[in-house]
Design an enzyme around this catalytic site. Sequence first.
Site, PDB file in Angstrom:
ATOM      1  N   GLU A  60       5.463  34.433 -13.706  1.00 48.01           N
ATOM      2  CA  GLU A  60       4.006  34.361 -13.508  1.00 48.01           C
ATOM      3  C   GLU A  60       3.483  35.635 -12.830  1.00 48.01           C
ATOM      4  OE1 GLU A  60       2.837  30.596 -11.711  1.00 48.01           O
ATOM      5  OE2 GLU A  60       2.748  29.751 -13.735  1.00 48.01           O
ATOM      6  N   LYS A 100      -3.330  25.361 -17.972  1.00 49.09           N
ATOM      7  CA  LYS A 100      -2.935  25.820 -16.623  1.00 49.09           C
ATOM      8  C   LYS A 100      -4.155  25.831 -15.701  1.00 49.09           C
ATOM      9  CE  LYS A 100       0.149  27.864 -13.850  1.00 49.09           C
ATOM     10  NZ  LYS A 100      -0.137  27.150 -12.619  1.00 49.09           N
TER      11      LYS A 100
HETATM   12  P1  FAD Z   1       2.720  24.221   0.770  1.00 52.80           P
HETATM   13  O1  FAD Z   1       1.664  23.757  -0.139  1.00 52.80           O
HETATM   14  O2  FAD Z   1       3.289  25.565   0.502  1.00 52.80           O
HETATM   15  O3  FAD Z   1       2.120  24.164   2.266  1.00 52.80           O
HETATM   16  C1  FAD Z   1       2.878  24.405   3.422  1.00 52.80           C
HETATM   17  C2  FAD Z   1       1.906  24.570   4.576  1.00 52.80           C
HETATM   18  O4  FAD Z   1       2.632  24.637   5.805  1.00 52.80           O
HETATM   19  C3  FAD Z   1       1.083  25.861   4.496  1.00 52.80           C
HETATM   20  O5  FAD Z   1      -0.262  25.592   4.781  1.00 52.80           O
HETATM   21  C4  FAD Z   1       1.710  26.748   5.566  1.00 52.80           C
HETATM   22  O6  FAD Z   1       0.804  27.675   6.127  1.00 52.80           O
HETATM   23  C5  FAD Z   1       2.148  25.709   6.593  1.00 52.80           C
HETATM   24  N1  FAD Z   1       3.250  26.138   7.458  1.00 52.80           N
HETATM   25  C6  FAD Z   1       4.435  26.658   7.079  1.00 52.80           C
HETATM   26  N2  FAD Z   1       5.210  26.880   8.158  1.00 52.80           N
HETATM   27  C7  FAD Z   1       4.508  26.481   9.228  1.00 52.80           C
HETATM   28  C8  FAD Z   1       4.791  26.433  10.615  1.00 52.80           C
HETATM   29  N3  FAD Z   1       5.974  26.819  11.119  1.00 52.80           N
HETATM   30  N4  FAD Z   1       3.831  25.961  11.460  1.00 52.80           N
HETATM   31  C9  FAD Z   1       2.632  25.535  10.968  1.00 52.80           C
HETATM   32  N5  FAD Z   1       2.315  25.545   9.664  1.00 52.80           N
HETATM   33  C10 FAD Z   1       3.240  26.015   8.801  1.00 52.80           C
HETATM   34  N6  FAD Z   1       4.372  24.189  -8.414  1.00 52.80           N
HETATM   35  C11 FAD Z   1       3.780  23.503  -9.412  1.00 52.80           C
HETATM   36  O7  FAD Z   1       3.903  22.275  -9.487  1.00 52.80           O
HETATM   37  N7  FAD Z   1       3.007  24.138 -10.355  1.00 52.80           N
HETATM   38  C12 FAD Z   1       2.795  25.476 -10.316  1.00 52.80           C
HETATM   39  O8  FAD Z   1       2.104  26.032 -11.171  1.00 52.80           O
HETATM   40  C13 FAD Z   1       3.403  26.224  -9.266  1.00 52.80           C
HETATM   41  N8  FAD Z   1       3.183  27.553  -9.191  1.00 52.80           N
HETATM   42  C14 FAD Z   1       3.735  28.250  -8.127  1.00 52.80           C
HETATM   43  C15 FAD Z   1       3.457  29.615  -8.039  1.00 52.80           C
HETATM   44  C16 FAD Z   1       3.993  30.346  -6.999  1.00 52.80           C
HETATM   45  C17 FAD Z   1       3.701  31.823  -6.895  1.00 52.80           C
HETATM   46  C18 FAD Z   1       4.816  29.715  -6.027  1.00 52.80           C
HETATM   47  C19 FAD Z   1       5.382  30.517  -4.872  1.00 52.80           C
HETATM   48  C20 FAD Z   1       5.095  28.352  -6.112  1.00 52.80           C
HETATM   49  C21 FAD Z   1       4.551  27.616  -7.162  1.00 52.80           C
HETATM   50  N9  FAD Z   1       4.776  26.240  -7.294  1.00 52.80           N
HETATM   51  C22 FAD Z   1       4.202  25.530  -8.311  1.00 52.80           C
HETATM   52  C23 FAD Z   1       5.561  25.516  -6.262  1.00 52.80           C
HETATM   53  C24 FAD Z   1       4.571  24.914  -5.252  1.00 52.80           C
HETATM   54  O9  FAD Z   1       3.679  25.884  -4.803  1.00 52.80           O
HETATM   55  C25 FAD Z   1       5.297  24.290  -4.072  1.00 52.80           C
HETATM   56  O10 FAD Z   1       6.267  23.375  -4.541  1.00 52.80           O
HETATM   57  C26 FAD Z   1       4.276  23.557  -3.188  1.00 52.80           C
HETATM   58  O11 FAD Z   1       3.390  24.501  -2.614  1.00 52.80           O
HETATM   59  C27 FAD Z   1       4.952  22.730  -2.109  1.00 52.80           C
HETATM   60  O12 FAD Z   1       3.981  22.036  -1.376  1.00 52.80           O
HETATM   61  P2  FAD Z   1       4.184  21.776   0.172  1.00 52.80           P
HETATM   62  O13 FAD Z   1       3.110  20.828   0.573  1.00 52.80           O
HETATM   63  O14 FAD Z   1       5.604  21.424   0.456  1.00 52.80           O
HETATM   64  O15 FAD Z   1       3.958  23.204   0.858  1.00 52.80           O
HETATM   65  P1  NAD Z   2      13.513  29.383  -9.507  1.00 48.52           P
HETATM   66  O1  NAD Z   2      14.700  28.820  -8.839  1.00 48.52           O
HETATM   67  O2  NAD Z   2      12.765  28.578 -10.497  1.00 48.52           O
HETATM   68  O3  NAD Z   2      13.914  30.763 -10.220  1.00 48.52           O
HETATM   69  C1  NAD Z   2      14.623  31.778  -9.535  1.00 48.52           C
HETATM   70  C2  NAD Z   2      15.337  32.665 -10.540  1.00 48.52           C
HETATM   71  O4  NAD Z   2      15.964  33.727  -9.822  1.00 48.52           O
HETATM   72  C3  NAD Z   2      16.436  31.930 -11.302  1.00 48.52           C
HETATM   73  O5  NAD Z   2      16.258  32.145 -12.693  1.00 48.52           O
HETATM   74  C4  NAD Z   2      17.712  32.538 -10.754  1.00 48.52           C
HETATM   75  O6  NAD Z   2      18.746  32.606 -11.717  1.00 48.52           O
HETATM   76  C5  NAD Z   2      17.244  33.939 -10.370  1.00 48.52           C
HETATM   77  N1  NAD Z   2      18.117  34.584  -9.371  1.00 48.52           N
HETATM   78  C6  NAD Z   2      18.740  34.013  -8.317  1.00 48.52           C
HETATM   79  N2  NAD Z   2      19.493  34.926  -7.659  1.00 48.52           N
HETATM   80  C7  NAD Z   2      19.312  36.103  -8.297  1.00 48.52           C
HETATM   81  C8  NAD Z   2      19.813  37.420  -8.094  1.00 48.52           C
HETATM   82  N3  NAD Z   2      20.658  37.703  -7.104  1.00 48.52           N
HETATM   83  N4  NAD Z   2      19.426  38.389  -8.950  1.00 48.52           N
HETATM   84  C9  NAD Z   2      18.574  38.149  -9.969  1.00 48.52           C
HETATM   85  N5  NAD Z   2      18.080  36.903 -10.212  1.00 48.52           N
HETATM   86  C10 NAD Z   2      18.430  35.902  -9.383  1.00 48.52           C
HETATM   87  O7  NAD Z   2      12.566  29.829  -8.301  1.00 48.52           O
HETATM   88  P2  NAD Z   2      11.050  30.347  -8.264  1.00 48.52           P
HETATM   89  O8  NAD Z   2      10.678  30.996  -9.538  1.00 48.52           O
HETATM   90  O9  NAD Z   2      10.945  31.104  -6.999  1.00 48.52           O
HETATM   91  O10 NAD Z   2      10.229  29.000  -8.128  1.00 48.52           O
HETATM   92  C11 NAD Z   2      10.354  28.192  -6.954  1.00 48.52           C
HETATM   93  C12 NAD Z   2       9.888  26.784  -7.247  1.00 48.52           C
HETATM   94  O11 NAD Z   2       8.496  26.792  -7.526  1.00 48.52           O
HETATM   95  C13 NAD Z   2      10.570  26.173  -8.457  1.00 48.52           C
HETATM   96  O12 NAD Z   2      10.805  24.820  -8.213  1.00 48.52           O
HETATM   97  C14 NAD Z   2       9.564  26.324  -9.558  1.00 48.52           C
HETATM   98  O13 NAD Z   2       9.658  25.285 -10.520  1.00 48.52           O
HETATM   99  C15 NAD Z   2       8.249  26.235  -8.803  1.00 48.52           C
HETATM  100  N6  NAD Z   2       7.232  27.019  -9.514  1.00 48.52           N
HETATM  101  C16 NAD Z   2       6.585  26.409 -10.542  1.00 48.52           C
HETATM  102  C17 NAD Z   2       5.655  27.124 -11.254  1.00 48.52           C
HETATM  103  C18 NAD Z   2       4.932  26.450 -12.397  1.00 48.52           C
HETATM  104  O14 NAD Z   2       5.115  25.257 -12.596  1.00 48.52           O
HETATM  105  N7  NAD Z   2       4.112  27.151 -13.136  1.00 48.52           N
HETATM  106  C19 NAD Z   2       5.371  28.470 -10.934  1.00 48.52           C
HETATM  107  C20 NAD Z   2       6.076  29.066  -9.891  1.00 48.52           C
HETATM  108  C21 NAD Z   2       7.012  28.324  -9.180  1.00 48.52           C
END
Ligand code: FAD
Ligand code: NAD
Length: 402
Positions: A167, A375
């Site tokens: 992404e 999305k």
């Molecule tokens: P979060 O929503 O991340 O919230 C955690 C909160 O805790 C935050 O507000 C943070 O500031 C706070 N916090 C953390 N540490 C502390 C601390 N020590 N003290 C006080 N506050 C703290 N999942 C999907 O299902 N669909 C997607 O399209 C998708 N896209 C993603 C794209 C990216 C770039 C990334 C990184 C992840 C994506 N994910 C996606 C995964 C998803 O974002 C996480 O699984 C989700 O955010 C988890 O929710 P949560 O409530 O556990 O934590």
């Molecule tokens: P991920 O575990 O999905 O992917 C990490 C990738 O890094 C894997 O393909 C792994 O083989 C690779 N990797 C690990 N070690 C490596 C190394 N040493 N060198 C090169 N490649 C290496 O993790 P993510 O992409 O960080 O996503 C985290 C979580 O957030 C996942 O659960 C994912 O499903 C979720 N997420 C979802 C979306 C979505 O639904 N659109 C978008 C972003 C993240």
Amino acid sequence: MSKSKVVILGAGYGGLKTLKKLQQANLDAEFVLVNKNDYHHETTWLHEAAAGTLAPEKLIYPISKVVDPAKTTFIQDTVIKINKDEKTVTLAQEGEISYDYLLIGLGSEAETFGIQGLKEYALTITSIESVKKIRAHIEAQFAKWKTEQKDELLTIIVGGAGFTGIEFLGELTNRIPELVKTYDVPREKVRIVCMEAAPKVLPQFDAKLVDYGVGVLEDRGVEFYVGKPVKEATADGVKYAEGEEVKEIKAGTIIWAAGVRGNRVIEASGFEAGRGRVKVNNNLTVPGNEEILIVGDCSLIINPANERPYPPTAQIAMQQADVAAVNLTKMIKGETDLVDFVYHEKGTVCSLGDNDAIGVVFGKSLKGYPASVMKKVIDDRALLQIGGPGIMMNKGKFKFYK
Ligand code: FAD
Ligand code: NAD
């Protein structure tokens, strides 16, 4: 009898949605929400701000928009440790606060697998602060090229071709035309390399969808190094394995997007966990500490279909929040018939930038523009469910035309 005190740690998808539901339930209880910032951020949009295709302000909204001050006290502070035996939480500024029931929703951190140099030289897509750094760093490297003319300044390495890596690449490749224009850089000097350890990119999707996604990114100039794990990050770039050999690519920017682990507060607090994720009971309580529930990326739930953990996603965190709110309501009322969490997978869409994506929704494969519309609908739905209609209208994605 005094009111039950429920403390919620983290205002992310899991924590804030649970609070919202509890506030709606009209309970005789006191709620305390702790979060390190006074805003909620859309973690699922962080890659957009990192690439610079979306302003960071667009993916945050004030926590006060969700908190009902008559029912909830919001504390802006950082959680250091949970003291299970004392039923207290240690905060960086406020010191200790007590709870009767605790909900943990502290999200994840980047997993570095102990790889040398990553902490020093790589940037991660984990918070608003971290993505602002990425954007500023890439822009600074492009600006520096003009005076230093070192081509590696324009090489960006993305470690990991999972969802986050792909992404981010989608957004980054869409930003490059603007960057080369602004900094007067020849496009052919810009190199974007994605290193993936596994033999396949995005193994969750079938080969047709993956080929489409990889093809789109390759057409925009991404070089995929698949089956080539990163072994070390240095001040000059990364070292990676190719078979028995260790090779090097020089780069001015390293983005580490190779997986996540649960928040380190989990281990600091002595929970039994693997990579910061606690295997919770089916009703989301912690074995041995049933007054504590965990949702989101700090929790681990096994998928009964394949006996493997569900991946940490926002979709799961938000569904868990519904069950956590029901169970906390029952606990506050003294009821013991807690309900179990059952995950209903609606699908997954991986964005390839603003107008393109691949995904499977309700079992149907989607690619291209229709997938990108889906999305945006998913992103807007999260804003609606937690922030409400005003937040969705203000921050949502409504550009449904190409
Ligand atoms: P979060 O929503 O991340 O919230 C955690 C909160 O805790 C935050 O507000 C943070 O500031 C706070 N916090 C953390 N540490 C502390 C601390 N020590 N003290 C006080 N506050 C703290 N999942 C999907 O299902 N669909 C997607 O399209 C998708 N896209 C993603 C794209 C990216 C770039 C990334 C990184 C992840 C994506 N994910 C996606 C995964 C998803 O974002 C996480 O699984 C989700 O955010 C988890 O929710 P949560 O409530 O556990 O934590
Ligand atoms: P991920 O575990 O999905 O992917 C990490 C990738 O890094 C894997 O393909 C792994 O083989 C690779 N990797 C690990 N070690 C490596 C190394 N040493 N060198 C090169 N490649 C290496 O993790 P993510 O992409 O960080 O996503 C985290 C979580 O957030 C996942 O659960 C994912 O499903 C979720 N997420 C979802 C979306 C979505 O639904 N659109 C978008 C972003 C993240």
